[in-house]
Design a protein around this motif. Structure first.
Motif, PDB file in Angstrom:
ATOM      1  N   UNK A  51       0.846  -1.263   0.102  1.00  0.00           N
ATOM      2  CA  UNK A  51       0.050  -0.168  -0.036  1.00  0.00           C
ATOM      3  C   UNK A  51       0.770   1.312  -0.083  1.00  0.00           C
ATOM      4  N   UNK A  52       1.901   1.249   0.873  1.00  0.00           N
ATOM      5  CA  UNK A  52       2.840   2.445   0.783  1.00  0.00           C
ATOM      6  C   UNK A  52       3.340   2.518  -0.558  1.00  0.00           C
ATOM      7  N   UNK A  53       3.976   1.614  -1.241  1.00  0.00           N
ATOM      8  CA  UNK A  53       4.481   1.797  -2.454  1.00  0.00           C
ATOM      9  C   UNK A  53       3.781   2.226  -3.258  1.00  0.00           C
ATOM     10  N   UNK A  54       2.409   1.829  -3.339  1.00  0.00           N
ATOM     11  CA  UNK A  54       1.183   2.157  -4.333  1.00  0.00           C
ATOM     12  C   UNK A  54       1.055   3.591  -4.100  1.00  0.00           C
ATOM     13  N   UNK A  55       0.929   3.942  -2.990  1.00  0.00           N
ATOM     14  CA  UNK A  55       0.645   5.436  -2.558  1.00  0.00           C
ATOM     15  C   UNK A  55       1.547   6.472  -3.182  1.00  0.00           C
ATOM     16  N   UNK A  56       2.856   6.167  -2.792  1.00  0.00           N
ATOM     17  CA  UNK A  56       3.887   6.798  -3.190  1.00  0.00           C
ATOM     18  C   UNK A  56       3.937   7.044  -4.903  1.00  0.00           C
ATOM     19  N   UNK A  57       3.654   6.078  -5.557  1.00  0.00           N
ATOM     20  CA  UNK A  57       3.764   6.040  -6.878  1.00  0.00           C
ATOM     21  C   UNK A  57       2.766   6.798  -7.501  1.00  0.00           C
ATOM     22  N   UNK A  58       1.527   6.756  -6.747  1.00  0.00           N
ATOM     23  CA  UNK A  58       0.452   7.238  -7.497  1.00  0.00           C
ATOM     24  C   UNK A  58       0.335   8.892  -7.126  1.00  0.00           C
ATOM     25  N   UNK A  59       0.946   9.258  -5.916  1.00  0.00           N
ATOM     26  CA  UNK A  59       0.940  10.638  -5.417  1.00  0.00           C
ATOM     27  C   UNK A  59       1.723  11.355  -6.414  1.00  0.00           C
ATOM     28  N   UNK A  60       2.813  11.138  -6.990  1.00  0.00           N
ATOM     29  CA  UNK A  60       3.500  11.748  -7.506  1.00  0.00           C
ATOM     30  C   UNK A  60       2.967  12.325  -9.050  1.00  0.00           C
ATOM     31  N   UNK A  61       1.994  11.394  -9.672  1.00  0.00           N
ATOM     32  CA  UNK A  61       1.378  11.406 -10.718  1.00  0.00           C
ATOM     33  C   UNK A  61      -0.037  12.503 -10.697  1.00  0.00           C
ATOM     34  N   UNK A  62      -0.504  12.812  -9.624  1.00  0.00           N
ATOM     35  CA  UNK A  62      -1.682  13.591  -8.992  1.00  0.00           C
ATOM     36  C   UNK A  62      -1.188  15.116  -9.102  1.00  0.00           C
ATOM     37  N   UNK A  63      -2.053  15.922  -9.235  1.00  0.00           N
ATOM     38  CA  UNK A  63      -2.130  17.247  -8.715  1.00  0.00           C
ATOM     39  C   UNK A  63      -1.799  17.277  -7.261  1.00  0.00           C
ATOM     40  N   UNK A  64      -0.848  18.280  -6.834  1.00  0.00           N
ATOM     41  CA  UNK A  64      -0.351  17.899  -5.447  1.00  0.00           C
ATOM     42  C   UNK A  64      -1.439  18.116  -4.373  1.00  0.00           C
ATOM     43  N   UNK A  65      -2.587  18.787  -4.568  1.00  0.00           N
ATOM     44  CA  UNK A  65      -3.562  18.747  -3.625  1.00  0.00           C
ATOM     45  C   UNK A  65      -4.383  17.419  -3.555  1.00  0.00           C
ATOM     46  N   UNK A  66      -4.359  16.753  -4.675  1.00  0.00           N
ATOM     47  CA  UNK A  66      -5.096  15.318  -4.405  1.00  0.00           C
ATOM     48  C   UNK A  66      -4.061  14.427  -4.080  1.00  0.00           C
ATOM     49  N   UNK A  67      -2.659  14.557  -4.368  1.00  0.00           N
ATOM     50  CA  UNK A  67      -1.687  13.537  -4.058  1.00  0.00           C
ATOM     51  C   UNK A  67      -1.256  13.503  -2.736  1.00  0.00           C
ATOM     52  N   UNK A  91       6.942  10.940   3.424  1.00  0.00           N
ATOM     53  CA  UNK A  91       7.372  12.260   2.957  1.00  0.00           C
ATOM     54  C   UNK A  91       8.793  12.361   2.217  1.00  0.00           C
ATOM     55  N   UNK A  92       9.595  11.334   2.722  1.00  0.00           N
ATOM     56  CA  UNK A  92      10.902  11.251   2.212  1.00  0.00           C
ATOM     57  C   UNK A  92      10.907  10.921   0.567  1.00  0.00           C
ATOM     58  N   UNK A  93       9.963   9.812   0.445  1.00  0.00           N
ATOM     59  CA  UNK A  93       9.921   9.311  -0.968  1.00  0.00           C
ATOM     60  C   UNK A  93       9.200  10.420  -1.793  1.00  0.00           C
ATOM     61  N   UNK A  94       8.457  11.059  -1.299  1.00  0.00           N
ATOM     62  CA  UNK A  94       7.593  12.190  -2.185  1.00  0.00           C
ATOM     63  C   UNK A  94       8.736  13.248  -2.445  1.00  0.00           C
ATOM     64  N   UNK A  95       9.663  13.792  -1.375  1.00  0.00           N
ATOM     65  CA  UNK A  95      10.480  14.885  -1.547  1.00  0.00           C
ATOM     66  C   UNK A  95      11.509  14.543  -2.382  1.00  0.00           C
ATOM     67  N   UNK A  96      12.166  12.957  -2.372  1.00  0.00           N
ATOM     68  CA  UNK A  96      13.269  12.853  -3.435  1.00  0.00           C
ATOM     69  C   UNK A  96      12.720  12.968  -4.973  1.00  0.00           C
ATOM     70  N   UNK A  97      11.356  12.303  -5.009  1.00  0.00           N
ATOM     71  CA  UNK A  97      10.928  12.515  -6.338  1.00  0.00           C
ATOM     72  C   UNK A  97      10.662  13.966  -6.709  1.00  0.00           C
ATOM     73  N   UNK A  98      10.219  14.702  -5.884  1.00  0.00           N
ATOM     74  CA  UNK A  98       9.881  16.181  -6.132  1.00  0.00           C
ATOM     75  C   UNK A  98      11.403  16.989  -6.469  1.00  0.00           C
ATOM     76  N   UNK A  99      12.473  16.617  -5.937  1.00  0.00           N
ATOM     77  CA  UNK A  99      13.596  17.179  -6.071  1.00  0.00           C
ATOM     78  C   UNK A  99      14.208  16.815  -7.388  1.00  0.00           C
ATOM     79  N   UNK A 100      14.246  15.382  -7.816  1.00  0.00           N
ATOM     80  CA  UNK A 100      14.643  15.051  -8.903  1.00  0.00           C
ATOM     81  C   UNK A 100      14.002  15.448 -10.042  1.00  0.00           C
ATOM     82  N   UNK A 101      12.398  15.685 -10.185  1.00  0.00           N
ATOM     83  CA  UNK A 101      11.596  16.045 -11.116  1.00  0.00           C
ATOM     84  C   UNK A 101      11.712  17.590 -11.311  1.00  0.00           C
ATOM     85  N   UNK A 102      11.911  18.195 -10.352  1.00  0.00           N
ATOM     86  CA  UNK A 102      11.798  19.796 -10.309  1.00  0.00           C
ATOM     87  C   UNK A 102      13.362  20.380 -10.557  1.00  0.00           C
ATOM     88  N   UNK A 103      14.219  19.522 -10.198  1.00  0.00           N
ATOM     89  CA  UNK A 103      15.554  20.548  -9.964  1.00  0.00           C
ATOM     90  C   UNK A 103      16.620  19.599 -10.765  1.00  0.00           C
TER      91      UNK A 103
END
Length: 264
Positions: free
Chosen positions: A69-85, A116-128
């Protein structure tokens, strides 16, 4: 002399497994996108699996369910708008909290940090991009590696002997020095402000806090390693505990100091 040799008894296994992890990590970071998202989601899922297995030994189903469930949530969250993710991202922490009879606070705290760490890592890679995520990883790895070798070579007063008997103040301080050097090199090569040196030291400290937190939790649960997945290292939580602390810290301070530091 026997004790000195024992200090290095796990070095060969650690180096071999460490090299494989570094290679996989670098490939994932370099490729970015879907590949990196999948890698991060897998790591987060396995860490929660390890966590629940420690908190509820003997139960094979719940750790697997909450890890998936955790792996799925991390993966799905990065593809949704932030407010929904974000609600999707945090859901596994609360769902698991309701299904555990004991150690609920430990589960909630560590799982929220993993998410939060997983989400943060994906955001840093995607954005910067590759470079700034590489900086974060190099700071954490340098802190760990320099601290490991300096602590065993220099020795001296223990950092927290009751919980983590191998950690020394010499290794802790050496980790800060290594992180400062990484910050200086990145500053010179990217044109970022020299404040990156201080930020790198703070990231190093945050990674050590993550390590300390996991050590304390394992001692409370009476286990040496989070699992036996990685020869010479234990489990993924044992290797990524520092990255958890560093990533969550960066996710918070990045809102105040701005990324990338001193550029643009």
């Amino acid at each position: 002399m026997g004790n000195r040799s024992d200090q290095w008894s796990d070095l060969k296994a650690r180096l071999g497994a460490g090299a494989v992890m570094v290679l996989i990590g670098l490939i994932g970071i370099w490729m970015g996108g879907h590949v990196f998202h999948l890698l991060v989601a897998l790591i987060c899922g396995v860490m929660v699996w390890e966590l629940v297995a420690m908190l509820r030994p003997g139960d094979a189903y719940l750790p697997l369910k909450l890890g998936a469930l955790t792996g799925l949530a991390v993966l799905v969250s990065v593809y949704l708008p932030v407010g929904l993710g974000l609600p999707v991202l945090l859901a596994p922490a609360l769902i698991g909290f309701g299904q555990l009879e004991r150690h609920r606070t430990i589960y909630l705290s560590f799982t929220a940090m993993i998410l939060m760490a997983g989400f943060g890592l994906m955001q840093v890679r995607d954005d910067y991009g590759f470079g700034w995520l590489l900086w974060l990883v190099v700071v954490v790895v340098t802190t760990d590696v320099v601290g490991y070798f300096a602590g065993r070579a220099i020795g001296g007063p223990k950092f927290w002997p009751r919980v983590s008997p191998k950690k020394t103040w010499s290794g802790t301080a050496a980790g800060w020095a290594g992180a400062a050097l990484v910050g200086l090199l990145f500053s010179i090569n990217t044109g970022a402000s020299l404040q990156l040196v201080g930020i790198s030291i703070a990231i190093s400290m945050a990674s050590q806090m993550g390590d300390i937190a996991e050590s304390g939790m394992k001692r409370k649960m009476g286990v040496k390693d989070s699992s036996n997945l990685i020869p010479g290292h234990g489990g993924l939580m044992d290797r990524f505990d520092g990255m958890l602390g560093a990533s969550v810290f960066l996710l918070v301070i990045g809102q105040f100091i701005g990324l990338p530091f001193g550029l643009g």
